[in-house]
Design an enzyme around this catalytic site. Structure first.
Site, PDB file in Angstrom:
ATOM      1  N   LYS A   1      10.482   5.858  -5.712  1.00 43.63           N
ATOM      2  CA  LYS A   1       9.948   5.551  -4.379  1.00 43.63           C
ATOM      3  C   LYS A   1      11.070   5.421  -3.371  1.00 43.63           C
ATOM      4  O   LYS A   1      12.067   4.741  -3.617  1.00 43.63           O
ATOM      5  CB  LYS A   1       9.147   4.242  -4.426  1.00 43.63           C
ATOM      6  CG  LYS A   1       7.938   4.312  -5.328  1.00 43.63           C
ATOM      7  CD  LYS A   1       7.392   2.957  -5.656  1.00 43.63           C
ATOM      8  CE  LYS A   1       6.323   3.055  -6.726  1.00 43.63           C
ATOM      9  NZ  LYS A   1       5.965   1.735  -7.291  1.00 43.63           N
TER      10      LYS A   1
ATOM     11  N   HIS B   1       5.424  -3.703  -9.337  1.00 45.74           N
ATOM     12  CA  HIS B   1       4.618  -2.617  -9.888  1.00 45.74           C
ATOM     13  C   HIS B   1       5.463  -1.474 -10.423  1.00 45.74           C
ATOM     14  O   HIS B   1       6.604  -1.265 -10.026  1.00 45.74           O
ATOM     15  CB  HIS B   1       3.682  -2.075  -8.806  1.00 45.74           C
ATOM     16  CG  HIS B   1       2.741  -3.099  -8.281  1.00 45.74           C
ATOM     17  ND1 HIS B   1       2.096  -2.980  -7.083  1.00 45.74           N
ATOM     18  CD2 HIS B   1       2.322  -4.309  -8.776  1.00 45.74           C
ATOM     19  CE1 HIS B   1       1.332  -4.038  -6.869  1.00 45.74           C
ATOM     20  NE2 HIS B   1       1.463  -4.859  -7.876  1.00 45.74           N
TER      21      HIS B   1
ATOM     22  N   ASP C   1      -2.038  -8.826  -9.230  1.00 46.18           N
ATOM     23  CA  ASP C   1      -0.659  -9.338  -9.276  1.00 46.18           C
ATOM     24  C   ASP C   1      -0.623 -10.773  -9.780  1.00 46.18           C
ATOM     25  O   ASP C   1       0.322 -11.201 -10.437  1.00 46.18           O
ATOM     26  CB  ASP C   1      -0.024  -9.218  -7.900  1.00 46.18           C
ATOM     27  CG  ASP C   1       0.215  -7.767  -7.516  1.00 46.18           C
ATOM     28  OD1 ASP C   1       0.516  -7.511  -6.327  1.00 46.18           O
ATOM     29  OD2 ASP C   1       0.081  -6.885  -8.391  1.00 46.18           O
TER      30      ASP C   1
ATOM     31  N   TYR D   1       6.100   4.685   2.083  1.00 49.81           N
ATOM     32  CA  TYR D   1       7.017   5.131   1.039  1.00 49.81           C
ATOM     33  C   TYR D   1       6.583   6.449   0.406  1.00 49.81           C
ATOM     34  O   TYR D   1       5.407   6.721   0.250  1.00 49.81           O
ATOM     35  CB  TYR D   1       7.243   4.056  -0.024  1.00 49.81           C
ATOM     36  CG  TYR D   1       6.029   3.368  -0.583  1.00 49.81           C
ATOM     37  CD1 TYR D   1       5.309   2.443   0.170  1.00 49.81           C
ATOM     38  CD2 TYR D   1       5.629   3.593  -1.880  1.00 49.81           C
ATOM     39  CE1 TYR D   1       4.205   1.787  -0.354  1.00 49.81           C
ATOM     40  CE2 TYR D   1       4.540   2.932  -2.423  1.00 49.81           C
ATOM     41  CZ  TYR D   1       3.830   2.036  -1.654  1.00 49.81           C
ATOM     42  OH  TYR D   1       2.744   1.373  -2.177  1.00 49.81           O
TER      43      TYR D   1
HETATM   44  C1  LIG Z   1      -0.929   2.516  -5.272  1.00 52.43           C
HETATM   45  C2  LIG Z   1      -2.200   3.228  -4.914  1.00 52.43           C
HETATM   46  C3  LIG Z   1      -3.381   2.547  -4.721  1.00 52.43           C
HETATM   47  N1  LIG Z   1      -4.527   3.230  -4.401  1.00 52.43           N
HETATM   48  C4  LIG Z   1      -5.756   2.449  -4.172  1.00 52.43           C
HETATM   49  C5  LIG Z   1      -6.171   1.634  -5.363  1.00 52.43           C
HETATM   50  C6  LIG Z   1      -6.813   0.410  -4.767  1.00 52.43           C
HETATM   51  O1  LIG Z   1      -8.192   0.668  -4.520  1.00 52.43           O
HETATM   52  C7  LIG Z   1      -6.109   0.251  -3.419  1.00 52.43           C
HETATM   53  C8  LIG Z   1      -5.051  -0.843  -3.415  1.00 52.43           C
HETATM   54  O2  LIG Z   1      -4.202  -0.616  -4.520  1.00 52.43           O
HETATM   55  P1  LIG Z   1      -3.159  -1.741  -4.945  1.00 52.43           P
HETATM   56  O3  LIG Z   1      -3.782  -3.074  -4.854  1.00 52.43           O
HETATM   57  O4  LIG Z   1      -2.544  -1.294  -6.253  1.00 52.43           O
HETATM   58  O5  LIG Z   1      -2.076  -1.586  -3.776  1.00 52.43           O
HETATM   59  P2  LIG Z   1      -0.668  -2.377  -3.728  1.00 52.43           P
HETATM   60  O6  LIG Z   1      -0.798  -3.762  -4.232  1.00 52.43           O
HETATM   61  O7  LIG Z   1      -0.135  -2.144  -2.369  1.00 52.43           O
HETATM   62  O8  LIG Z   1       0.224  -1.593  -4.784  1.00 52.43           O
HETATM   63  C9  LIG Z   1       1.342  -0.808  -4.394  1.00 52.43           C
HETATM   64  O9  LIG Z   1       2.346  -1.718  -4.015  1.00 52.43           O
HETATM   65  C10 LIG Z   1       3.574  -1.690  -4.691  1.00 52.43           C
HETATM   66  C11 LIG Z   1       4.606  -2.391  -3.844  1.00 52.43           C
HETATM   67  C12 LIG Z   1       4.023  -0.340  -5.101  1.00 52.43           C
HETATM   68  O10 LIG Z   1       5.215  -0.021  -5.146  1.00 52.43           O
HETATM   69  C13 LIG Z   1       3.004   0.625  -5.556  1.00 52.43           C
HETATM   70  O11 LIG Z   1       3.031   1.821  -4.792  1.00 52.43           O
HETATM   71  C14 LIG Z   1       1.637   0.114  -5.537  1.00 52.43           C
HETATM   72  O12 LIG Z   1       1.446  -0.534  -6.765  1.00 52.43           O
HETATM   73  O13 LIG Z   1      -5.492   1.511  -3.142  1.00 52.43           O
HETATM   74  C15 LIG Z   1      -4.556   4.595  -4.243  1.00 52.43           C
HETATM   75  O14 LIG Z   1      -5.616   5.199  -3.946  1.00 52.43           O
HETATM   76  N2  LIG Z   1      -3.374   5.295  -4.434  1.00 52.43           N
HETATM   77  C16 LIG Z   1      -2.202   4.663  -4.766  1.00 52.43           C
HETATM   78  O15 LIG Z   1      -1.160   5.342  -4.912  1.00 52.43           O
END
Ligand SMILES: Cc1cn([C@H]2C[C@H](O)[C@@H](COP(=O)(O)OP(=O)(O)O[C@H]3O[C@H](C)C(=O)[C@H](O)[C@H]3O)O2)c(=O)[nH]c1=O
Length: 193
Positions: free
Chosen positions: A73, A63, A168, A133
């Protein structure tokens, strides 16, 4: 506290000191002063993130957030064990498309600094792994982007297909991706470390 360079200039491994006693340990997991004294001034952090991945082989990534909300980060593992990866996606960089990885765990206390302009992702190596992070910009969904985890030649150490989010699973390959980042030369701290 130790700072180690990686194969990607700009991406650093930071290992805070731990003070153990019969109760356990104490560690300053983040100190601007300690890093400054070591020659490392990171951008201001404005948001802390925390996620739990229940199953081994959960892969979150790769990401980024594009400008004007690109995120640096500082990543650590609060519980369990994970393999954390950064990929340089700055156009014109000598290491464009190259990756580096580091195992982060509650046990080793290692942290990975992933500057803006790099993809970030990880895969869990134990159940119930928690990642924490610090980010240098706030969440900006309109700037949120992803590149396919398996399009860069990263050795994730997987024995089975990973657990992925739908986002993803449909991310574009690196060679289909037009990066919004351009190489601006070495980071100022590279010469000091
Ligand atoms: C990233 C983020 C997400 N969200 C909400 C949005 C979705 O409803 C839920 C899950 O989000 P997401 O599927 O994008 O989460 P990850 O797959 O863990 O994504 C993260 O994982 C990789 C490793 C990263 O480095 C980034 O910080 C980020 O992309 O959390 C938020 O409210 N705030 C945020 O900063």
């Amino acid at each position: 506290m130790q700072i180690q360079k990686t194969s990607l200039p700009g991406v650093l491994i930071i290992v805070p000191s731990r003070f153990g006693d019969e109760r356990g340990f104490f560690s300053e997991s983040w100190s601007r002063r300690t890093l400054h004294e070591a020659g490392l001034d990171l951008p201001e952090f404005v948001q802390d993130n925390h996620s739990l991945s229940s199953a081994v082989g959960t892969l979150r990534g790769l990401h980024f957030q594009s400008p004007p909300h690109a995120q640096g980060k500082l990543v650590r593992c609060g519980r369990g064990r994970l393999f954390d990866v950064a990929v340089d996606i700055r156009k014109g960089s000598p290491t464009y498309g190259k990756w580096t990885g580091c195992e982060l765990s509650f046990e080793n206390g290692c942290q990975l600094w992933v500057p803006a302009g790099f993809l970030h992702g990880f895969v869990t190596r134990e159940p119930d792994t928690e990642i924490l992070y610090k980010c240098t910009d706030h969440y900006a969904p309109d700037c949120d982007g992803a590149v396919a985890w398996d399009s860069i030649g990263i050795d994730w150490g997987l024995t089975d297909p990973p657990i992925l989010s739908a986002k993803d699973a449909r991310a574009p390959a690196l060679n289909e991706f037009d990066s919004p980042f351009t190489y601006q030369g070495p980071f100022d701290y590279e010469a000091r470390l």
